[in-house]
Design an enzyme around this catalytic site. Structure first.
Site, PDB file in Angstrom:
ATOM      1  N   GLU A 252       7.394  37.329  70.469  1.00  0.00           N
ATOM      2  CA  GLU A 252       7.288  36.149  70.542  1.00  0.00           C
ATOM      3  C   GLU A 252       8.349  35.546  70.270  1.00  0.00           C
ATOM      4  OE1 GLU A 252       3.432  35.690  68.117  1.00  0.00           O
ATOM      5  OE2 GLU A 252       2.872  37.090  69.797  1.00  0.00           O
TER       6      GLU A 252
ATOM      7  N   GLY B 188      -1.665  41.863  65.344  1.00  0.00           N
ATOM      8  CA  GLY B 188      -1.590  40.391  65.190  1.00  0.00           C
ATOM      9  C   GLY B 188      -2.977  39.983  64.396  1.00  0.00           C
ATOM     10  N   GLY B 189      -3.606  39.785  65.589  1.00  0.00           N
ATOM     11  CA  GLY B 189      -5.179  38.634  65.755  1.00  0.00           C
ATOM     12  C   GLY B 189      -6.122  39.361  64.910  1.00  0.00           C
TER      13      GLY B 189
ATOM     14  N   ASN C 259       1.088  41.041  61.284  1.00  0.00           N
ATOM     15  CA  ASN C 259       2.044  40.147  61.323  1.00  0.00           C
ATOM     16  C   ASN C 259       0.889  38.493  61.143  1.00  0.00           C
ATOM     17  OD1 ASN C 259       3.435  38.083  61.994  1.00  0.00           O
ATOM     18  ND2 ASN C 259       3.830  38.897  64.140  1.00  0.00           N
ATOM     19  N   TRP C 260       1.023  38.073  60.536  1.00  0.00           N
ATOM     20  CA  TRP C 260      -0.119  36.773  60.389  1.00  0.00           C
ATOM     21  C   TRP C 260       0.267  35.289  61.268  1.00  0.00           C
ATOM     22  CZ3 TRP C 260      -1.750  35.354  55.005  1.00  0.00           C
ATOM     23  CH2 TRP C 260      -2.722  37.441  54.848  1.00  0.00           C
ATOM     24  N   LYS C 261       1.662  35.494  61.633  1.00  0.00           N
ATOM     25  CA  LYS C 261       2.588  34.311  62.724  1.00  0.00           C
ATOM     26  C   LYS C 261       1.934  32.831  62.041  1.00  0.00           C
ATOM     27  CE  LYS C 261       1.580  37.568  66.218  1.00  0.00           C
ATOM     28  NZ  LYS C 261       0.641  37.901  68.065  1.00  0.00           N
TER      29      LYS C 261
ATOM     30  N   SER D 257      -2.887  44.272  70.239  1.00  0.00           N
ATOM     31  CA  SER D 257      -4.664  44.289  70.235  1.00  0.00           C
ATOM     32  C   SER D 257      -5.850  45.343  69.594  1.00  0.00           C
ATOM     33  CB  SER D 257      -5.130  44.028  71.878  1.00  0.00           C
ATOM     34  OG  SER D 257      -4.517  42.406  72.287  1.00  0.00           O
TER      35      SER D 257
ATOM     36  N   GLY E  49      -2.204  39.915  71.962  1.00  0.00           N
ATOM     37  CA  GLY E  49      -3.393  39.138  72.151  1.00  0.00           C
ATOM     38  C   GLY E  49      -3.679  38.243  73.669  1.00  0.00           C
TER      39      GLY E  49
ATOM     40  N   GLU F 177       4.971  47.820  71.378  1.00  0.00           N
ATOM     41  CA  GLU F 177       4.576  46.193  71.923  1.00  0.00           C
ATOM     42  C   GLU F 177       4.459  46.681  72.876  1.00  0.00           C
ATOM     43  OE1 GLU F 177       3.127  44.603  68.037  1.00  0.00           O
ATOM     44  OE2 GLU F 177       4.819  43.908  68.522  1.00  0.00           O
TER      45      GLU F 177
ATOM     46  N   HIS G 214      10.273  40.379  67.582  1.00  0.00           N
ATOM     47  CA  HIS G 214       9.074  40.622  68.028  1.00  0.00           C
ATOM     48  C   HIS G 214       9.014  39.758  69.404  1.00  0.00           C
ATOM     49  CE1 HIS G 214       5.102  39.513  68.378  1.00  0.00           C
ATOM     50  NE2 HIS G 214       4.703  39.902  67.537  1.00  0.00           N
TER      51      HIS G 214
HETATM   52  C1  PEP Z   1       1.886  41.363  68.020  1.00  0.00           C
HETATM   53  O1  PEP Z   1       2.011  40.113  67.854  1.00  0.00           O
HETATM   54  O2  PEP Z   1       2.206  42.103  66.735  1.00  0.00           O
HETATM   55  C2  PEP Z   1       1.023  41.812  67.996  1.00  0.00           C
HETATM   56  C3  PEP Z   1       0.230  42.849  68.276  1.00  0.00           C
HETATM   57  O3  PEP Z   1      -0.295  40.971  67.868  1.00  0.00           O
HETATM   58  P1  PEP Z   1      -1.856  41.563  68.518  1.00  0.00           P
HETATM   59  O4  PEP Z   1      -2.881  43.092  67.595  1.00  0.00           O
HETATM   60  O5  PEP Z   1      -3.085  40.388  68.643  1.00  0.00           O
HETATM   61  O6  PEP Z   1      -2.419  41.476  70.274  1.00  0.00           O
END
Ligand code: PEP
Length: 244
Positions: free
Chosen positions: A96, A232-233, A9-11, A211, A172, A166, A94
């Site tokens: 966010e 994500g990251g 997920n590149w956000k 993460s 994050g 999640e 999500h």
């Molecule tokens: C996400 O936003 O779905 C996520 C898992 O982010 P991260 O891997 O950065 O925690």
């Protein structure tokens, strides 16, 4: 046998040229495997990304969509617009979107239904806040998120839903759940679905998100009820994503 999914997920990251560059790196270095690989660039870069990946096994997916079919919803994107450019899967719910854009369970139920009605597959995100975990209400909370989002749908629709558990505290922050903790809740989630339909529960792909990175992915993905990751990251860096 459930296939593993690794979804990035590149956000709100990566310009058009950066998107092209990252996809090139992934295409050059990712070996075809049994894993389903998905990436979710921003809306403006989706169409180009779909074209760029058409000769690869990478699936380009959307990060969100609106629940209405069309109309006066400035700034929004409808399901058939995604389908029309070759997108087949959309992330819904999500944390966010829930936290910053006021997406309630009721809105997410509408989005999920609209996506499925339009023939899209859904990666449905859900998870508890730290306070829910501390008060040991986390399972109740995630079960209600799931019930509210799609228990009104016919269970045949669930075949087109991938779940992404999640825990919000892990997104994050660098703080993952331990593989055992994550496995436990994935196991409970599958059992929860099995109490409704055993076949669907056994086929359900349940991803872990929060993460996940090149270092901890192996232990998380080795758990029997963790069917992949929503990342994500670490998905913004080709080497890290490829390692996962
Ligand atoms: C996400 O936003 O779905 C996520 C898992 O982010 P991260 O891997 O950065 O925690």
């Amino acid at each position: 046998m459930r296939k593993k999914i690794v979804a990035g997920n590149w956000k709100m990251n990566k310009t058009a040229s950066e998107t092209t560059e990252l996809i090139d790196a992934l295409k050059n270095q990712l070996n075809p495997s049994d894993v389903e690989v998905m990436i979710a660039p921003t809306f403006v870069n989706l169409q180009a990304a779909v074209k760029q990946t058409s000769d690869s096994h990478i699936e380009v997916i959307a990060q969100n969509m609106h629940q209405a079919q069309s109309g006066a919803y400035t700034g929004e994107i409808a399901a058939d617009m995604l389908k029309d450019i070759g997108v087949q899967t959309v992330i819904i719910g999500h944390s966010e979107r829930r936290a910053y854009f006021g997406e309630t369970d009721a809105i997410l139920a509408e989005k999920t239904k609209a996506a499925l009605d339009n023939g899209l597959r859904v990666v449905f995100c859900f998870g508890e806040e730290l306070a829910d975990r501390q008060s040991e209400k986390h399972f109740e909370l995630v079960a209600s998120q799931l019930k509210n989002a799609f228990f009104a749908l016919p269970s045949s629709d669930w075949n087109n839903i991938v779940l992404a558990y999640e825990p919000v505290r892990a997104i994050g922050t660098g703080e993952t759940a331990s593989p055992e903790q994550a496995q436990q809740i994935h196991y409970e989630l599958r059992a929860f679905f099995a109490s409704i339909d055993e076949n669907i529960a056994q086929g359900l792909q349940i991803l872990y998100g929060g993460s996940m990175n090149a270092t901890n992915a192996e232990a998380l993905l080795a758990q029997p009820d963790i069917d992949g990751g929503l990342i994500g990251g670490a998905s913004l860096n080709a080497d890290d994503f490829i390692k996962i």
